[in-house]
Design an enzyme around this catalytic site. Sequence first.
Site, short mmCIF file in Angstrom:
data_model
loop_
_atom_site.label_atom_id
_atom_site.label_comp_id
_atom_site.label_asym_id
_atom_site.label_seq_id
_atom_site.Cartn_x
_atom_site.Cartn_y
_atom_site.Cartn_z
N SER A 135 0.85 -1.19 0.00
CA SER A 135 0.00 0.00 0.00
C SER A 135 0.89 1.24 0.00
CB SER A 135 -0.95 -0.03 1.21
OG SER A 135 -1.86 1.05 1.16
N THR A 136 0.82 2.07 1.03
CA THR A 136 1.60 3.30 1.07
C THR A 136 3.10 2.99 0.94
OG1 THR A 136 -0.02 4.19 2.62
CG2 THR A 136 2.05 5.39 2.42
N HIS A 142 -2.65 -1.24 -3.29
CA HIS A 142 -3.74 -0.28 -3.13
C HIS A 142 -3.46 0.93 -4.01
CE1 HIS A 142 -4.19 -2.00 1.23
NE2 HIS A 142 -4.60 -2.84 0.31
N MET A 171 -0.16 1.25 5.36
CA MET A 171 -0.87 1.44 6.62
C MET A 171 -2.05 0.49 6.70
SD MET A 171 -2.53 5.20 5.96
CE MET A 171 -3.27 5.67 4.39
N ASP A 177 -4.28 -4.89 6.04
CA ASP A 177 -4.70 -5.73 4.93
C ASP A 177 -3.63 -6.76 4.60
OD1 ASP A 177 -6.23 -6.69 2.83
OD2 ASP A 177 -5.51 -5.19 1.40
#
Length: 353
Positions: free
Chosen positions: A173-174, A200, A294, A297
């Site tokens: 993600s991030t 993401h 973050m 998941d």
Amino acid sequence: MPTSVLVVDDSALMRRAIKGILADAGDFEVHTARNGVDALEQIGRLQPDVITLDINMPEMDGLTCLVKIMEEQPTPVVMVSSLTEHNALVTLEALELGAVDYVPKPGGTVSLNIDDVSKELINKVRSASAAKLKRAGGLSARLKAQSQRVAATPPKRDISAVGAVDLLLIGSSTGGPALLSDLLPQLPATLGAPVIVAQHIPASFTGALSRRLDESCALRVHEVDRIMTVKRGNIYIGRGNADVVVARRTDGLIVKSVPAAAEYRWHPSVDRLVASARRYIDPERLVCALLTGMGDDGATEMAAVKEGGGRTIAESEETAVVWGMPGELARRGGATVVLPSYEIADRLADWVR
């Protein structure tokens, strides 16, 4: 103490809108700059904790401003851009140069409905204030310097890795786009299993990310925009704003994009991807890696893979931009190993022969 934020946008309307969203959240002290030149003049005086940075600005565009920020006074930056194909490419470049995250303008350069992403904006600015900073110059250059320190003692091959692996599953993600741009090109063309990635990301970014990766990887890289037969020698990137799942047909495994499921918070969902693979493949034949991001998941399903005899990697806090997802996997005891980013590709190549 409130988080100090400098909002940089050439549109007075957008500056007021973003400032209002953050000010209303109650935990931000917000300042504004009208372009990159103005921002650089203010950064030294204000010492902001986070900067939100528009891409398209006169005098100095956002990408040029970002490079100067990272060179002169490194500060967490959240890019704010419209969802055009050009801006997707520029935003991905910004993430590789050190930006922590991005927020899409839902209505174009001057977005009259910026309130639609107010929650996302607030959450990402909060997260950025605590994120591990990456300097300009690209992730590859930074990891090269790190790897040189251990060049005299290269990692030993994992002689315990036996048996076939059917799939390598990666979630991020991030901070993920920059890390994927370094990690995936390190995987050899002879890798013993196909790779499926749940990153993401907005749908408008997935095609650009896949094309950039395809240019640098030994493996072929595809955006999952239709039903695809899963084959060795290929990397499949889940389409943004949807979920990516594995299924089986008479002629073998397939991967497909499906509508985002409401029970999962982030998309493409890492947990949903891994859960779908576990329905058709013995966990012992799966290898998973959970990278920076973050939230949590992927932690639940990857922990189940390890419990079932599969192997999992969690990126270490040392290198993760945000140690949320991999940290949760590690805390649950679901990681076979916890590794810094510059060691992950070698371990995957050892396990997936």
